[in-house]
Motif scaffolding. Structure first.
Motif, PDB file in Angstrom:
ATOM      1  N   ARG A   1       5.020  12.545  -0.022  1.00 59.14           N
ATOM      2  CA  ARG A   1       5.145  11.148   0.351  1.00 59.14           C
ATOM      3  C   ARG A   1       5.893  10.948   1.679  1.00 59.14           C
TER       4      ARG A   1
ATOM      5  N   ILE B   1       0.833  -1.208   0.000  1.00 64.10           N
ATOM      6  CA  ILE B   1       0.000   0.000   0.000  1.00 64.10           C
ATOM      7  C   ILE B   1       0.867   1.257   0.000  1.00 64.10           C
TER       8      ILE B   1
ATOM      9  N   LEU C   1       0.481   3.577  -3.240  1.00 59.67           N
ATOM     10  CA  LEU C   1      -0.449   4.687  -3.031  1.00 59.67           C
ATOM     11  C   LEU C   1       0.115   6.040  -3.489  1.00 59.67           C
TER      12      LEU C   1
END
Lengths: 356, 293
Positions: free
Chosen positions: A313, A298, A302
C-alpha cells in the motif's frame, strides 16, 4: 432560484456525489452486503475525506505546503476526547455531547492553527513545509508526555509521569502519557461522518467562492500583485490556514471517537499521516475539492478491498505521488500530453484552444 | 564530569548532523530545493554496509566503499529521474512533493526488502575508547566522527573554492542562466552536487549507525530532518554554517536529553528551528537575498 442553481452548479454536483455515495453505502449496510472489515473502515474514511479536503485548502487554494496537518488532527482528537471523557454522564443526551465535542475540536485546532500560522506564514515554500512538519512533531511529542488526572480536588497536570500527578485514591487518570486516552465514548457513526463531510464541503466550497477565498487565491498567484491592490496578505493567509486546521480538528474528533484507546503515534498523528493526506490531495488534483474527496475514498478502500495489495500500500502511494507529480507538472510531460491530445480526432480543437 | 561527557556525546552527534547538513546545504544552494530524500539515502547507505559486512561477512572497508558507491549512484539517479524533469516547472511545490514521494518510496522499499525489524549494526570503527581520568571516556566512534567531519569540511571548502568544478557550482547557485551562458553545463554540475551530497550521506550513515547501532527503514528520516534544521540554523548554502549549525544542534539535543526530558528532546530541537526562522531566517552565516518584483 434558477440563478442560484447555475451559480452553484459545481458545489451542488460535489455535494450530490457525496450524498449519493452515502445512500448507496447505507443501503448496502442495511442489506448486509458489506463485510465487517469494510464497515470498520467507514468512519476513518469520513475522517480522511475531511482531512484531504481541508489540506487541499492549504495546498491548493493557499498554495503553501503544510506537512503538519496530522498535528492539527491530533489536537482536535485529544481535546475532544478529553472533553468527552470529562463529561460522560454529565451532558445528556449523547449526541449533544458529541456536537459539543466537535465544536471543541474545531475551535482548539483552529486556535492552534492561528497561533502557529501567525509566525509561520511569514515563511514560504520549503521553509514553511519544514516548520509545519516541526510543529506537527512537537505536538505529537508533547501529547506523549502529557499526563492529566482528576480527583476530588480537581484536575492535575504533569509532563513527567503518572505518579507525579499526586492523585488521591479516588483519582482517575484521564490522559496517560504515551498510553493516551482510553475509554472515549464511541460517538462516531458513519452518518455523523457523512454530515460532517457535507458541512466541511459547504464551508470550504463557499469559502473558495467568497471574497475572502478569491483574495487567498490572488495571494497564491502573486503575492506582490495582491498586496498592491490592497489585499491584507497576512490576514487572509491566516484565515485560510486556521480554517484548514480547524477542519482537520473536526476530522480528529471523528477519528478519536471511533477508537477505544487513543494514542499519539507516528502512524496516526505523525509525519506519515500528513504524507498520506498529501497523497490524497495530489492524486485528486491540487486545488480540486471534488478530486480530493474521490481520491481519498479510492485510495482508502482500494488497498483494503484488494487484500494482497495491503503490504504494498505505502509503496503504491509513493509511486503514485511521484508519477502524478511528474505527469502533471513536468514541462516535457505536458508537451507530450498536448501532442497526444492533438493527434486524437476529437482532441485537435481542444489542443488548439489550450495553445491560446 | 557528567556535563563534559554529555557535551562530548553532543559534539559527536552534531558532527554526524554536520556531515548530513553539508549534503543538504549544497543541494539546496544549487538546485534550490529541499531534498527530502536525503535522510533516506543515509538509510540506504546503512543497509548496504549492513548487508555487506554483517550478512556477507566481507571486509569493512569494502562495505564502506560499496555504500558510498551505491549512495552516489542513487543520488544521481533520483535527481535525473525525479527532480530534473520538474526543474522548469512553474511552482516550487511540485518538486518538494516529488521529493517527499521519493523519500517515502525508499523507506517502503527498504521495509519490503529488509522488514520492519530493527537490525543490530556492528560498529565499523576499529579504534578503542580513550579514557581521560576516571569518569570521562571518549569512544572511538566519537573521535572518528569528529575527525571525519573536520576533514570533509576542509576538503569540501577547498574543492568549492579552488577547483573548476567547484566554482561552476558556485556560479550555478548564483545564477543558473548566466552560468549557462559562461559555458557551464548546468545539468552536469547539479548531478555532481547530488553525487557529492549522497556520498557524504553514505559516510554520515556509517558513522551514525556505528554510534547508534540500530537500523530500521526509518533510521534516516529523523536525522535527515534534524540535519536540515542544522543547515538552516547555520545559514543555508554555507559550508562552514552547516558545520557550526550541526555541532550546536547536536549539543542542544544531547543536553536537553540529559537535563530536561529525553522524550521532549526532538521537540526542543524543532523549537530551535522555529525560533531561528522567526528571528534570523537566513541563519548564522547566511546571506540575505532581497526579493525583486
Amino acid at each position: 432560484m434558477k440563478n442560484y442553481f447555475s451559480k452553484n452548479k459545481d458545489t451542488l454536483i460535489t455535494l450530490g456525489i457525496v450524498a449519493f455515495a452515502y445512500v448507496i453505502i447505507e443501503i448496502m449496510v442495511k442489506q448486509g452486503a458489506i463485510s465487517s472489515l469494510f464497515k470498520g473502515l467507514l468512519v476513518p474514511l469520513c475522517a480522511y475525506v475531511i482531512l484531504a479536503v481541508s489540506l487541499n485548502l492549504t495546498v491548493g487554494i493557499l498554495g503553501e505546503l503544510s506537512l503538519g496537518h496530522a498535528g492539527f488532527m491530533c489536537i482536535g482528537a485529544f481535546t475532544s476526547a478529553f472533553f468527552s471523557k470529562l463529561t460522560v454522564g454529565v451532558i445528556n443526551p449523547d449526541w449533544l455531547r458529541f456536537v459539543f465535542a466537535i465544536l471543541i475540536g474545531f475551535v482548539f485546532a483552529g486556535l492552534f492553527g492561528f497561533l502557529i500560522g501567525m509566525p509561520v506564514l511569514r515563511l514560504k515554500g520549503d521553509y514553511l513545509a519544514i516548520v509545519t512538519l516541526a510543529f506537527g512533531e512537537i505536538i505529537k511529542n508533547l501529547m506523549n508526555v502529557l499526563y492529566v488526572g482528576r480527583d476530588s480536588k480537581g484536575l492535575h497536570v504533569s509532563i513527567k509521569d503518572a505518579v507525579s500527578l499526586g492523585l488521591e485514591d479516588d483519582g482517575q487518570i484521564l490522559i496517560n502519557g504515551a498510553q493516551g486516552i482510553t475509554g472515549t465514548p464511541k460517538d462516531s457513526t458513519f452518518t455523523a461522518g457523512f454530515i460532517l463531510i457535507m458541512i466541511s464541503l459547504i464551508i470550504i466550497l463557499n469559502f473558495i467562492k467568497s471574497r475572502e477565498g478569491r483574495a487567498v487565491m490572488a495571494i497564491r498567484d502573486n503575492v506582490i500583485a495582491a498586496e498592491s491592490v490592497g489585499i491584507n496578505v497576512t490576514r487572509y493567509k491566516l484565515l485560510a490556514f486556521s480554517l484548514s486546521a480547524a477542519l482537520a480538528g473536526v476530522a480528529g474528533v471523528l477519528y478519536s471517537h471511533n477508537l477505544n484507546s487513543l494514542m499519539a503515534t507516528t502512524k496516526n498523528f505523525g509525519y506519515n499521516m500528513s504524507i498520506m493526506i498529501l497523497v490524497f490531495v495530489v492524486l485528486g488534483g491540487i486545488g480540486s475539492i471534488r478530486g480530493s474527496v474521490i481520491s481519498a475514498v479510492i485510495l482508502t478502500l482500494l488497498p483494503e478491498l484488494l487484500r494482497g495489495l495491503s503490504t504494498y500500500r505505502m509503496l503504491i502511494y509513493a509511486i503514485v505521488l511521484i508519477a502524478m507529480m511528474l505527469f502533471n507538472w513536468a514541462p516535457s510531460a505536458r508537451a507530450f500530453r498536448a501532442r497526444i491530445i492533438a493527434k486524437l480526432p476529437f482532441g485537435a480543437k481542444k489542443a488548439l484552444n489550450e495553445e491560446v | 564530569m557528567a556535563f563534559l561527557s554529555y557535551l562530548i556525546n553532543g559534539i559527536s552527534l552534531g558532527a554526524v548532523y554536520a556531515i548530513i547538513a553539508l549534503g543538504y546545504t549544497m543541494v539546496y544552494g544549487i538546485a534550490k530545493m529541499l531534498n527530502f530524500a536525503h535522510g533516506d539515502v543515509i538509510m540506504v547507505g546503512c543497509y548496504t554496509v549492513f548487508s555487506v559486512v554483517s550478512m556477507m561477512h566481507l571486509p569493512v572497508w569494502l562495505g564502506i566503499l560499496l555504500s558510498i558507491v551505491v549512495c552516489t549512484v542513487l543520488g544521481v539517479t533520483i535527481e535525473a529521474v525525479a527532480y530534473r524533469p520538474l526543474r522548469q516547472a512553474s511552482s516550487s511545490l511540485t518538486v518538494l512533493i516529488t521529493a517527499i514521494g521519493v523519500s517515502y518510496l525508499l523507506q517502503n522499499l527498504a521495509l519490503l526488502i529488509f522488514g520492519a525489524n530493527t537490525k543490530a549494526f556492528t560498529s565499523v570503527v576499529p579504534i578503542k575508547a580513550v579514557k581521560i581520568g576516571d569518569k570521562l571516556t571518549i569512544t572511538g566512534e566519537t573521535i572518528v566522527t569528529v575527525l571525519a567531519c573536520i576533514i570533509i569540511m576542509i576538503v569540501l571548502t577547498l574543492f568549492v573554492n579552488r577547483t573548476k568544478a567547484g566554482r561552476a557550482m558556485l556560479a550555478v547557485s548564483e545564477d543558473k542562466g548566466a552560468a549557462q551562458l559562461m559555458g557551464i553545463n548546468v545539468n552536469r554540475t547539479i548531478s555532481l552536487t547530488f553525487a557529492i551530497g549522497s556520498a557524504l550521506a553514505a559516510v554520515a550513515g556509517v558513522l551514525l549507525c556505528s554510534a547508534y547501532p540500530s537500523l530500521t527503514p526509518y533510521t534516516g528520516s529523523m536525522p535527515g530532518i534534524k540535519a536540515f534544521v542544522a543547515a538552516v540554523f547555520g545559514g543555508i548554502g554555507s559550508i562552514p554554517g552547516a558545520f557550526i549549525g550541526g555541532i550546536i544542534l547536536g549539543i542542544i539535543e544531547n543536553l536537553s536529553k540529559a537535563y530536561i526530558s529525553s522524550q521532549l528532546a526532538d521537540a526542543i530541537v524543532f523549537m530551535v528551528l522555529i525560533i531561528v526562522l522567526m528571528v534570523k531566517p537566513t541563519g548564522i552565516l547566511g546571506k540575505k537575498i532581497q526579493e525583486k518584483v
